[in-house]
Motif scaffolding. Structure first.
Motif, PDB file in Angstrom:
ATOM      1  N   LEU A   1      35.307  38.289  35.394  1.00  7.66           N
ATOM      2  CA  LEU A   1      34.340  39.147  34.841  1.00  7.66           C
ATOM      3  C   LEU A   1      34.035  38.480  33.411  1.00  7.66           C
ATOM      4  O   LEU A   1      33.155  38.730  32.894  1.00  7.66           O
ATOM      5  N   MET A   2      35.178  37.696  32.913  1.00  9.47           N
ATOM      6  CA  MET A   2      34.965  37.447  31.764  1.00  9.47           C
ATOM      7  C   MET A   2      33.846  36.181  31.690  1.00  9.47           C
ATOM      8  O   MET A   2      33.210  36.087  30.624  1.00  9.47           O
ATOM      9  N   LYS A   3      33.961  35.342  32.672  1.00  9.85           N
ATOM     10  CA  LYS A   3      33.243  34.184  32.648  1.00  9.85           C
ATOM     11  C   LYS A   3      31.813  34.585  33.032  1.00  9.85           C
ATOM     12  O   LYS A   3      30.732  34.071  32.809  1.00  9.85           O
ATOM     13  N   ASN A   4      31.632  35.234  34.305  1.00  9.40           N
ATOM     14  CA  ASN A   4      30.338  35.550  34.765  1.00  9.40           C
ATOM     15  C   ASN A   4      30.335  37.038  35.372  1.00  9.40           C
ATOM     16  O   ASN A   4      30.721  37.388  36.847  1.00  9.40           O
ATOM     17  N   PRO A   5      30.016  38.083  34.587  1.00  9.85           N
ATOM     18  CA  PRO A   5      29.865  39.292  35.054  1.00  9.85           C
ATOM     19  C   PRO A   5      29.257  39.736  36.493  1.00  9.85           C
ATOM     20  O   PRO A   5      29.616  40.325  37.250  1.00  9.85           O
ATOM     21  N   HIS A   6      28.067  39.062  36.636  1.00  8.51           N
ATOM     22  CA  HIS A   6      27.228  39.172  37.707  1.00  8.51           C
ATOM     23  C   HIS A   6      27.977  38.791  38.966  1.00  8.51           C
ATOM     24  O   HIS A   6      27.834  39.800  39.870  1.00  8.51           O
ATOM     25  N   GLU A   7      28.531  37.751  38.686  1.00  9.74           N
ATOM     26  CA  GLU A   7      29.230  37.394  40.155  1.00  9.74           C
ATOM     27  C   GLU A   7      30.549  38.203  40.403  1.00  9.74           C
ATOM     28  O   GLU A   7      30.778  38.433  41.315  1.00  9.74           O
ATOM     29  N   ALA A   8      31.044  38.656  39.245  1.00  7.78           N
ATOM     30  CA  ALA A   8      32.175  39.674  39.408  1.00  7.78           C
ATOM     31  C   ALA A   8      31.764  40.904  40.048  1.00  7.78           C
ATOM     32  O   ALA A   8      32.326  41.557  41.150  1.00  7.78           O
ATOM     33  N   VAL A   9      30.545  41.215  39.921  1.00 11.06           N
ATOM     34  CA  VAL A   9      29.703  42.363  40.395  1.00 11.06           C
ATOM     35  C   VAL A   9      29.882  42.247  41.945  1.00 11.06           C
ATOM     36  O   VAL A   9      29.949  42.936  42.836  1.00 11.06           O
ATOM     37  N   ASN A  10      29.422  40.823  42.218  1.00 10.25           N
ATOM     38  CA  ASN A  10      28.998  40.560  43.710  1.00 10.25           C
ATOM     39  C   ASN A  10      30.195  40.682  44.546  1.00 10.25           C
ATOM     40  O   ASN A  10      30.368  41.207  45.631  1.00 10.25           O
ATOM     41  N   VAL A  11      31.597  40.153  43.590  1.00 11.23           N
ATOM     42  CA  VAL A  11      32.743  40.273  44.536  1.00 11.23           C
ATOM     43  C   VAL A  11      33.436  41.756  44.623  1.00 11.23           C
ATOM     44  O   VAL A  11      33.807  41.944  45.877  1.00 11.23           O
ATOM     45  N   ALA A  12      33.065  42.476  43.630  1.00 10.17           N
ATOM     46  CA  ALA A  12      33.438  43.790  43.964  1.00 10.17           C
ATOM     47  C   ALA A  12      32.842  44.454  44.726  1.00 10.17           C
ATOM     48  O   ALA A  12      33.312  45.721  45.751  1.00 10.17           O
ATOM     49  N   ILE A  13      31.209  44.329  44.954  1.00  8.14           N
ATOM     50  CA  ILE A  13      30.763  45.118  46.083  1.00  8.14           C
ATOM     51  C   ILE A  13      31.102  44.581  47.333  1.00  8.14           C
ATOM     52  O   ILE A  13      30.955  45.305  48.486  1.00  8.14           O
ATOM     53  N   ALA A  14      31.037  43.225  47.581  1.00  6.25           N
ATOM     54  CA  ALA A  14      31.838  42.683  48.786  1.00  6.25           C
ATOM     55  C   ALA A  14      32.973  43.070  49.342  1.00  6.25           C
ATOM     56  O   ALA A  14      32.997  43.040  50.336  1.00  6.25           O
ATOM     57  N   GLU A  15      33.830  43.340  48.316  1.00  5.68           N
ATOM     58  CA  GLU A  15      35.028  43.783  48.735  1.00  5.68           C
ATOM     59  C   GLU A  15      35.227  45.235  48.433  1.00  5.68           C
ATOM     60  O   GLU A  15      36.388  45.773  48.089  1.00  5.68           O
ATOM     61  N   ILE A  16      34.224  45.859  48.432  1.00 10.05           N
ATOM     62  CA  ILE A  16      34.511  47.754  48.252  1.00 10.05           C
ATOM     63  C   ILE A  16      35.222  48.307  49.049  1.00 10.05           C
ATOM     64  O   ILE A  16      35.891  49.223  48.717  1.00 10.05           O
ATOM     65  N   GLU A  17      35.599  47.794  50.206  1.00  8.63           N
ATOM     66  CA  GLU A  17      36.367  48.709  51.186  1.00  8.63           C
ATOM     67  C   GLU A  17      37.783  48.239  51.076  1.00  8.63           C
ATOM     68  O   GLU A  17      38.768  48.670  51.977  1.00  8.63           O
ATOM     69  N   ASP A  18      38.316  47.396  50.200  1.00  3.70           N
ATOM     70  CA  ASP A  18      39.463  46.879  49.648  1.00  3.70           C
ATOM     71  C   ASP A  18      40.331  48.068  49.231  1.00  3.70           C
ATOM     72  O   ASP A  18      40.401  48.337  48.129  1.00  3.70           O
ATOM     73  N   THR A  19      41.222  48.764  50.230  1.00  6.13           N
ATOM     74  CA  THR A  19      41.881  49.805  49.659  1.00  6.13           C
ATOM     75  C   THR A  19      43.456  49.442  49.453  1.00  6.13           C
ATOM     76  O   THR A  19      44.098  50.426  49.735  1.00  6.13           O
ATOM     77  N   SER A  20      43.739  48.443  49.584  1.00  9.03           N
ATOM     78  CA  SER A  20      45.103  47.954  49.307  1.00  9.03           C
ATOM     79  C   SER A  20      45.698  48.611  48.301  1.00  9.03           C
ATOM     80  O   SER A  20      44.809  48.615  47.267  1.00  9.03           O
ATOM     81  N   ILE A  21      46.929  49.092  48.207  1.00 12.37           N
ATOM     82  CA  ILE A  21      47.459  49.768  47.283  1.00 12.37           C
ATOM     83  C   ILE A  21      48.020  48.715  46.147  1.00 12.37           C
ATOM     84  O   ILE A  21      48.790  47.948  46.588  1.00 12.37           O
TER      85      ILE A  21
END
Length: 357
Positions: free
Chosen positions: A119-139
């Motif tokens: 997120l610090m280096k490349n916020p756009h790619e961080a967004v892509n990761v967050a969306i791709a892993e949106i269903e990760d509900t690990s506690i």
């Protein structure tokens, strides 16, 4: 809606039996021998061979991280270890490497530490990761150095992105992509952020059917549905306002906040008198400070003298009784920031914080 609460410790040591204060020399000797025997056998579950192997092979035992650190510094102003690791990854790892660690590492904490660096280096790619892993509900356990809580990994990522938009230069387009991903996620109701989303989601046609689907098992969705000004939602608001008067107060505080936020989103004249009556009743009850912001917000949405007078009376009574005045002050300030009608601005000057607060 399933919400994940605070991590609380369990009381220990109650109902323990007391033992005689003095032991005989013989008993004391036996006790010492027995203790030494236990220490020799236990050794934290490791045999002498285990220790020798670790020493010879130079493989130190590494304790897994127990919680993700959400604040950068501790009480002494020192940078926390996980933040140092994020800083190091930011400085030395490539974007590609950070994406790999943030999405594929087997350890949850390591994934989040790398995600923060990404997120610090490349916020756009961080967004892509967050969306791709949106269903990760690990506690995952979180810690700010004082308090702890549990959350799901995806919500932690979303929170870093959406609450740190300015800090990390997350674009408006990427922020909107996140909102859409959250809304249409199968786990939308598991995210704390979904409640924030309901408060700011515009009444667009493409969202309505999804919101009605969510409302079947997530009552917070009514806040967003109210902006569509549908008759069915009006009747639902009226029904819930009536329930507030009939339900047990302590078990219904969360619903009070929800229905008042829905009224703030749609201050219809149809239920104006009902809102007035309900607010008069609930703002004088015990723990009214827990939902005062929502109640004040609903009253301000009507932008009328009667709602001004009701807020004025509520805070005046609190000041006279020296009860909830501090909380009501901040509730008034927050409600005004969310709905800044000039009519209510004089209340901010009329009820300042007392000295020392």
């Amino acid at each position: 809606m399933e919400r994940i609460g605070r991590v609380l410790g369990k009381n220990r040591g109650r109902n323990q039996k007391s033992f005689p204060l003095f032991l005989s020399i013989k008993q004391l000797g036996l006790a010492i021998v027995f203790a030494l025997f236990l220490l020799g056998c236990g050794n934290n579950g490791k045999t002498n061979n285990d220790v020798t192997d670790n020493t010879l092979n130079k493989k130190p035992v590494i304790r897994a991280e127990e919680a993700f650190e959400t604040t950068r510094t501790n009480i002494r102003g020192e940078v926390r270890p996980q933040w140092k690791k994020s800083d190091s990854l930011f400085a030395h790892a490539s974007t590609r490497e950070l994406i790999q660690i943030a999405s594929k590492h087997t350890d949850i904490i390591e994934r989040l530490v790398a995600f923060r660096a990404l997120l610090m280096k490349n916020p756009h790619e961080a967004v892509n990761v967050a969306i791709a892993e949106i269903e990760d509900t690990s506690i995952v356990h979180l810690s700010d150095g004082f308090c702890g809580e549990v959350d799901v990994v995806s919500n932690v990522r979303i929170s870093m992105l959406q609450y740190g938009k300015k800090k990390y230069n997350v674009s408006l387009a990427d922020s909107m992509r996140i909102d859409s991903a959250v809304l249409f996620s199968d786990n939308c109701s598991k995210f704390y952020y979904s409640n924030v989303l309901y408060h700011r989601l515009p009444a667009k046609a493409e969202f309505e059917s999804r919101l009605r689907q969510l409302y079947k098992h997530d009552h917070y969705a009514l806040i967003a549905l109210a902006r569509y000004h549908r008759e069915e939602d009006k009747q639902e608001i009226i029904r819930q306002l009536s329930q507030i008067e009939n339900k047990d107060f302590f078990s219904y505080r969360d619903s009070i906040r929800t229905i008042m936020d829905a009224v703030a989103a749609w201050p219809s004249a149809t239920y104006k008198q009902k809102v007035r009556q309900v607010c008069q009743n609930i703002l004088d009850k015990k723990d009214a400070d827990s939902y005062a912001t929502s109640a004040f917000g609903a009253l301000m949405a009507y932008n009328d003298r009667w709602s001004y007078n009701l807020i004025d009376k509520t805070i005046s009574n609190a000041k006279q009784r020296d009860k909830y005045y501090f909380d009501f002050h901040w509730s008034l300030l927050e409600a005004y920031e969310n709905n800044p009608h000039p009519l209510f601005k004089p209340l901010l000057r009329k009820y300042p914080l007392k000295s020392g607060e």
